[in-house]
Design a protein around this motif. Structure first.
Motif, short mmCIF file in Angstrom:
data_model
loop_
_atom_site.label_atom_id
_atom_site.label_comp_id
_atom_site.label_asym_id
_atom_site.label_seq_id
_atom_site.Cartn_x
_atom_site.Cartn_y
_atom_site.Cartn_z
N SER A 22 2.44 7.77 -4.46
CA SER A 22 1.29 7.26 -3.71
C SER A 22 -0.04 7.70 -4.32
O SER A 22 -1.10 7.43 -3.74
CB SER A 22 1.36 7.75 -2.26
N GLN A 42 0.80 -1.22 0.00
CA GLN A 42 0.00 0.00 0.00
C GLN A 42 0.84 1.27 0.00
O GLN A 42 0.29 2.37 -0.11
CB GLN A 42 -0.91 0.00 1.23
N ARG A 43 2.14 1.15 0.13
CA ARG A 43 2.99 2.33 0.25
C ARG A 43 4.01 2.39 -0.89
O ARG A 43 4.41 1.34 -1.42
CB ARG A 43 3.73 2.33 1.59
N PRO A 44 4.48 3.58 -1.24
CA PRO A 44 5.59 3.69 -2.19
C PRO A 44 6.85 3.06 -1.60
O PRO A 44 6.98 2.92 -0.38
CB PRO A 44 5.76 5.21 -2.37
N ARG A 84 -2.00 10.12 -1.96
CA ARG A 84 -2.71 9.59 -0.79
C ARG A 84 -2.01 9.98 0.51
O ARG A 84 -2.56 9.76 1.59
CB ARG A 84 -2.83 8.08 -0.89
N GLU A 135 4.55 6.15 5.54
CA GLU A 135 4.37 6.70 4.19
C GLU A 135 5.19 5.96 3.12
O GLU A 135 4.91 6.11 1.93
CB GLU A 135 4.77 8.18 4.16
N TYR A 136 6.17 5.17 3.51
CA TYR A 136 7.00 4.49 2.52
C TYR A 136 7.71 3.29 3.15
O TYR A 136 7.75 3.14 4.38
CB TYR A 136 8.03 5.45 1.93
N THR A 142 6.04 2.87 -7.24
CA THR A 142 4.66 2.96 -6.77
C THR A 142 4.32 1.72 -5.93
O THR A 142 5.04 0.70 -5.99
CB THR A 142 3.70 3.06 -7.95
N PRO A 143 3.23 1.75 -5.17
CA PRO A 143 2.86 0.58 -4.36
C PRO A 143 2.64 -0.69 -5.17
O PRO A 143 2.79 -1.80 -4.64
CB PRO A 143 1.56 1.03 -3.68
#
Length: 288
Positions: free
Chosen positions: A228, A83-85, A231, A120-121, A201-202
Motif C-alpha cells: 500500500s 485503492q487497496r492491495p 498508507r 485494508e485489502y 499493489t493497488p
C-alpha cells in the motif's frame, strides 16, 4: 545367538511407498517438489517438471484479462484493483487436497493480521481450471468469507472462473506454472501446481510471494503495508517494517541487522550528545 533385526529394508520399503503415493497424487507430489524430501524428490514424475513457481516481483498483471465472477457476471481483472492491495491466489475449485489448505491458511492468517477485507485489502482467487463454474466459485467463496469472520467480508472476496486464454495470461504474469495430470481413474481432472499466495499493489503489480499452506500473520501484515506504499498500518508497523526486510528466496520477512545496528548507533550518538550538553552547561548562580 539372536541375530539383530534388519531395519534398513523396512525403511527402504516405506520410502518407496511414500514415493509412489506422491506420484499418484499430483497435489501431494507438487508440495514435495516445492520442499524436497530426500530421495522422494529425486523420483518426481516427468510430468511434474513443468509445475512450479517463478517469482516475478514488480510484474504488471494482465488487468484486461476477462473472467466470470461467482454470480456469472463478466468482469476483467482490473475491476478488482483500485485503492487497496490485493491478496491473490491461483487454485482450482474442485481440488480436494492442496487448494483448500492454501485458502484455509490464507484466511486464517489474514484474520490474525488485524486488517479487514474492504478496509485494508481485497481478496482475489482465480481458478486455473476452465471447467470450473460460477457455482463452484460461489461455494468456495462462501466458505472463505465465513472463515474471515468480518461482517461484509463477502463483498470484498472475489472468486473468478475463466477461459484458458485468460487463465494462461494471469499464470504467465505471476510465474505460476501448472500442468494437468491424470487422476486415479485416468481422467485428466487434476492439476499439479505450487502452493502459494501473492500480494499485489493497488495498481496491479506483484509485490510479494508466500509459499506453503501456512502463512505468518506478521509477514502478511507487513506485506500489505508495503504494497500500500505505507498508507495503512500504525507507526509501530512502519518501525517494524524498517527493521525487517523481505527475503524472496525464503518468502518471509527477516530482521535487517544492519538497520537495527544503525538505529542503535544513532541512539548512542544522541545519548552521548545529550550527556555532553548537560555537562557543558554552566551552573546558574545561586541567589543570595
Amino acid at each position: 545367538m539372536l541375530r539383530p533385526r534388519r531395519v534398513i529394508p523396512f525403511f527402504a520399503v516405506l520410502l518407496a511407498a511414500l514415493t509412489s503415493l506422491a506420484a499418484a497424487n499430483p497435489c501431494l507430489a507438487q508440495y514435495s517438489a516445492d520442499k524436497p524430501l530426500g530421495a522422494a524428490a529425486q523420483n518426481k514424475p516427468s510430468y511434474l517438471q513443468n509445475a512450479g513457481i517463478d517469482q516475478r516481483l514488480g510484474t504488471q498483471l494482465p488487468l484486461n484479462a476477462q473472467f466470470i465472477d461467482s454470480t456469472g457476471k463478466a468482469v476483467t481483472l482490473g475491476d478488482y484493483f483500485h485503492q487497496r492491495p490485493v491478496v491473490l491466489a491461483e487454485v482450482y475449485f474442485k481440488c480436494g487436497m492442496l487448494c483448500p489448505q492454501v485458502l484455509h491458511g490464507m484466511a486464517q492468517a489474514l484474520r490474525q493480521t488485524g486488517f479487514h477485507p474492504g478496509d485494508e485489502y481485497d481478496i482475489l482467487v482465480t481458478s486455473i481450471d476452465p471447467d470450473d463454474t460460477p457455482a463452484d466459485a460461489a461455494e468456495a467463496k462462501a466458505h472463505i468469507a465465513t472463515m474471515l469472520g468480518t461482517p461484509g467480508a463477502a463483498d470484498h472476496v472475489h472468486f473468478l472462473t475463466g477461459r484458458q486464454p485468460a487463465i494462461d495470461a494471469l499464470a504467465s504474469a505471476t510465474g505460476f506454472h501448472f500442468v494437468r495430470v491424470p487422476g486415479p481413474d485416468g481422467k485428466m481432472d487434476q492439476f499439479a501446481h505450487s502452493s502459494v499466495i501473492m500480494i499485489a499493489t493497488p495498481d496491479g503489480r506483484l509485490s510479494k510471494y508466500f509459499s506453503g499452506i501456512e502463512y505468518q500473520p506478521r509477514d502478511l501484515r507487513l506485506a500489505l503495508i508495503e504494497a500500500s506504499n505505507r498508507r495503512i498500518g500504525s507507526l509501530s508497523d512502519i518501525v517494524l517494517l524498517y527493521c525487517c526486510s523481505y527475503s524472496p528466496s525464503q518468502g518471509r520477512y527477516t530482521v535487517a541487522v544492519l538497520r537495527i545496528l544503525g538505529i542503535a548507533g544513532m541512539g548512542s550518538i544522541l545519548a552521548m550528545g545529550a550527556v555532553f550538553y548537560l555537562l557543558s552547561r554552566k551552573p546558574r548562580p545561586v541567589a543570595a
